[in-house]
Scaffold this motif. Structure first.
Motif, PDB file in Angstrom:
ATOM      1  N   CYS A  91      -1.078   5.282  30.896  1.00  0.00           N
ATOM      2  CA  CYS A  91      -1.234   4.350  29.793  1.00  0.00           C
ATOM      3  C   CYS A  91      -1.232   4.735  28.489  1.00  0.00           C
ATOM      4  CB  CYS A  91      -2.361   3.449  29.931  1.00  0.00           C
ATOM      5  SG  CYS A  91      -2.627   2.747  31.683  1.00  0.00           S
ATOM      6  N   ALA A  92      -0.634   4.087  27.378  1.00  0.00           N
ATOM      7  CA  ALA A  92      -0.818   4.412  25.949  1.00  0.00           C
ATOM      8  C   ALA A  92      -1.302   3.485  25.087  1.00  0.00           C
ATOM      9  CB  ALA A  92       0.766   4.467  25.469  1.00  0.00           C
ATOM     10  N   GLY A  93      -1.860   3.656  23.991  1.00  0.00           N
ATOM     11  CA  GLY A  93      -2.534   2.880  23.174  1.00  0.00           C
ATOM     12  C   GLY A  93      -3.170   3.330  22.027  1.00  0.00           C
ATOM     13  N   THR A  94      -4.236   2.833  21.483  1.00  0.00           N
ATOM     14  CA  THR A  94      -5.111   2.987  20.349  1.00  0.00           C
ATOM     15  C   THR A  94      -6.459   3.131  20.891  1.00  0.00           C
ATOM     16  OG1 THR A  94      -3.455   2.744  18.873  1.00  0.00           O
ATOM     17  CG2 THR A  94      -5.742   2.875  18.092  1.00  0.00           C
ATOM     18  N   VAL A  95      -7.216   4.083  20.627  1.00  0.00           N
ATOM     19  CA  VAL A  95      -8.704   3.948  21.275  1.00  0.00           C
ATOM     20  C   VAL A  95      -9.413   3.298  19.877  1.00  0.00           C
ATOM     21  CG1 VAL A  95     -10.935   5.255  21.249  1.00  0.00           C
ATOM     22  CG2 VAL A  95      -8.572   5.994  22.035  1.00  0.00           C
TER      23      VAL A  95
ATOM     24  N   ASN B 191     -12.521   8.181  17.338  1.00  0.00           N
ATOM     25  CA  ASN B 191     -12.222   6.598  17.059  1.00  0.00           C
ATOM     26  C   ASN B 191     -11.230   6.364  16.122  1.00  0.00           C
ATOM     27  OD1 ASN B 191     -13.375   4.264  17.615  1.00  0.00           O
ATOM     28  ND2 ASN B 191     -15.624   4.745  16.849  1.00  0.00           N
ATOM     29  N   GLY B 192     -10.004   5.489  16.787  1.00  0.00           N
ATOM     30  CA  GLY B 192      -9.146   5.170  16.181  1.00  0.00           C
ATOM     31  C   GLY B 192      -7.819   5.946  16.460  1.00  0.00           C
ATOM     32  N   CYS B 193      -7.833   6.911  17.459  1.00  0.00           N
ATOM     33  CA  CYS B 193      -6.865   7.863  17.393  1.00  0.00           C
ATOM     34  C   CYS B 193      -5.835   7.050  18.361  1.00  0.00           C
ATOM     35  CB  CYS B 193      -7.332   9.140  18.108  1.00  0.00           C
ATOM     36  SG  CYS B 193      -7.785   9.048  20.022  1.00  0.00           S
ATOM     37  N   SER B 194      -4.484   7.462  18.200  1.00  0.00           N
ATOM     38  CA  SER B 194      -3.444   6.994  19.188  1.00  0.00           C
ATOM     39  C   SER B 194      -3.197   7.618  20.212  1.00  0.00           C
ATOM     40  CB  SER B 194      -2.413   6.329  18.316  1.00  0.00           C
ATOM     41  OG  SER B 194      -1.666   7.241  17.762  1.00  0.00           O
ATOM     42  N   ILE B 195      -2.779   7.424  21.301  1.00  0.00           N
ATOM     43  CA  ILE B 195      -2.518   8.187  22.509  1.00  0.00           C
ATOM     44  C   ILE B 195      -1.196   7.687  22.851  1.00  0.00           C
ATOM     45  CG2 ILE B 195      -2.882   8.533  25.132  1.00  0.00           C
ATOM     46  CD1 ILE B 195      -5.438   9.113  23.186  1.00  0.00           C
ATOM     47  N   PRO B 196      -0.075   8.505  22.449  1.00  0.00           N
ATOM     48  CA  PRO B 196       1.202   8.568  22.523  1.00  0.00           C
ATOM     49  C   PRO B 196       1.754   8.444  23.919  1.00  0.00           C
ATOM     50  CG  PRO B 196       0.911  10.651  21.586  1.00  0.00           C
ATOM     51  CD  PRO B 196      -0.489  10.165  21.958  1.00  0.00           C
TER      52      PRO B 196
END
Ligand code: ADP
Length: 451
Positions: A351-355, A374-379
């Motif tokens: 999965c990808a998204g933003t924490v 906090n707020g990091c995005s997972i490409p």
């Protein structure tokens, strides 16, 4: 010692290496892709060079760009972490040609262990026990089947260039062999651009036990005990621990000696791992050697108190090993759980998204190596591992409880992870009993729930 070091990787391992460098007084250069400009490693390093676009081949696998970044920033050494270029002999040689130290073994050692079929041959010569199987690499299903018939079923079909459980199939009978061989071979071609395969007898209900090696450039080689990595899903590790509960001191000594012998047979220096399978009779067989630092290295660090990344850097810089075998002591019990952005309810799909909300556990004997903030995005372009939770305690039982407590505190919102799944797994009766066969069978059959 180096003044400046470049880290040719991303994610938690890049962060781990940056931290080790800080403690050693070495400045750090990170490299990042355009998708990782805001990534933790890119922010933490003293300098960061963007080396290309999202896709690994355009950035983290782009050797020319990485070496240009090293030369331009005046880095004297490159740590490749794991994955990406860590076992790439061409890259190790290019570093050498540029006068930059590659933090790892020599390209010659990587080469000897990199081709798994070739490594088997070397081990046979060094009298390290190997699993019965083929000596030559195979490309043709018909010929392969003849060998499989000889070895006797079940056999496991594996990729010479393999890694990460890819290109592997277990054939349980002659009837299904050819079809599975072609499937494994196609997967291998896709993943590694190579279609050479080899066969081994498939050992039912065997344990994956690996030994951590440290060796300097002067022939001093020690092992730092074992890790039990038997809990796996589709041949990929999920939980690792040290020591292995069932291993007697005698067997540990024997396997440790064999691991040191394996490393010496290829003139190995740096940190490395010799992987074995141990069958139900306690016989052990060499499987492969990983010529790099591994994901699960913290487990060994916790029980030995030895910082493996610092050791790798010191060894590359030409320092002598400060430990002899008798100085290495294993204390207590350590467990690691891999927390990944993947969905157990849907076949562990990445999965990808933003924490959007994050809380990391802490406390006595709890370590979290992660790329999260906090707020990091997972490409979506890279490996799905987000964090490793590692615990250390006096006994296995205490370590299990500590892990449950830590995973219970961990909060990662905004992205689907395997956290709840791992929590159930370490909390299960099967895990407590060390019944990895039951766990692995359940992982094979179902995807969503354990027990
Ligand atoms: P990779 O490098 O792709 O991870 P390995 O050779 O390390 O592949 O094997 C991965 C896992 O597959 C092992 O940990 C083990 O559980 C299983 N496996 C590999 N070879 C055998 C075998 N001969 N018999 C039984 N299980 C095996």
């Amino acid at each position: 010692m180096y003044q400046k070091l470049l880290i040719a990787n991303r994610g938690e391992i890049a962060v781990r290496i940056i931290r080790a460098c800080r403690e050693m007084g070495i400045s750090t250069v990170a490299v990042c892709s355009t998708a990782d400009r805001e990534a933790l490693h890119a922010q933490l390093a003293d300098e960061c060079v963007c080396i290309g676009t999202e896709r690994p081949k355009d950035s983290y696998l782009n050797m020319e760009q990485i070496l240009s970044a090293a030369v331009a920033t005046g880095a004297q050494a490159i740590h490749p972490g794991f994955g990406f270029l860590s076992e790439n002999t061409r890259f190790a040689r290019m570093c050498r040609q540029c006068g930059i130290d590659f933090i790892g073994p020599s390209p010659e050692s990587i080469e000897k262990m990199g081709d798994k079929a070739e490594a088997r041959k070397t081990m046979v010569r060094a009298k390290v026990p190997v699993i019965p199987g083929t000596e030559e690499a195979l490309t043709d299903a018909e010929t392969a089947k003849k060998y499989a018939d000889e070895i006797g079923y079940p056999v496991i079909i594996k990729a010479s260039a393999g890694g990460g459980g890819k290109g592997m199939r277990v054939a349980r009978s002659a009837e299904e062999f050819k079809e599975l061989f072609v499937m494994a071979q196609n997967e291998t071609l896709q993943a590694f651009g190579d279609d050479h395969m080899y066969l081994e007898k498939y050992l039912e209900r065997a344990r994956h036990i690996e030994f951590q090696i440290l060796a300097d450039q002067y022939g001093n080689t020690v092992h730092l005990g074992e890790r039990d990595c038997s809990v796996q899903r589709r041949h990929q590790k999920m939980i690792e621990e040290s020591p292995a509960g069932f291993l007697s001191d005698k067997l540990r000594r024997e396997m440790g000696k064999a691991a040191v012998k394996a490393a010496k047979a290829v003139g190995y220096y740096s940190a490395g791992t010799v992987e074995f399978l141990v069958d139900q009779n306690g016989s052990f067989y060499f499987m492969e050697m990983n010529t790099r630092i591994q994901v699960e290295h913290p487990v060994t660090e916790m029980v030995t108190g030895i910082d493996l990344i610092k050791q790798m850097i010191q060894i590359a810089a030409g320092e002598k090993l400060a430990y002899r075998q008798k100085d290495v002591e294993l204390r207590g019990h350590a467990i690691e759980c891999r927390i990944s952005a993947e969905d157990p309810e849907h076949g562990f799909l990445p999965c990808a998204g933003t924490v959007t909300n994050l809380y990391l556990p802490g406390g006595n004997g709890v370590r979290v190596d992660s790329l999260l903030y906090n707020g990091c995005s997972i490409p979506p372009y890279y490996d799905s591992m987000l964090a490793k939770v590692i615990v250390h305690a006096d006994t296995r039982q205490e370590a299990i409880r500590r892990m449950k407590s830590a995973l219970g505190e961990l909060v990662i919102e905004g992205i689907t992870t395997n956290l709840d799944f791992q929590y159930d797994l370490v909390g299960s009766k099967w895990f407590e009993e060390g019944n990895t066969d039951a766990i692995n069978d359940a992982l094979e059959k179902r995807c969503g729930k354990i027990c």
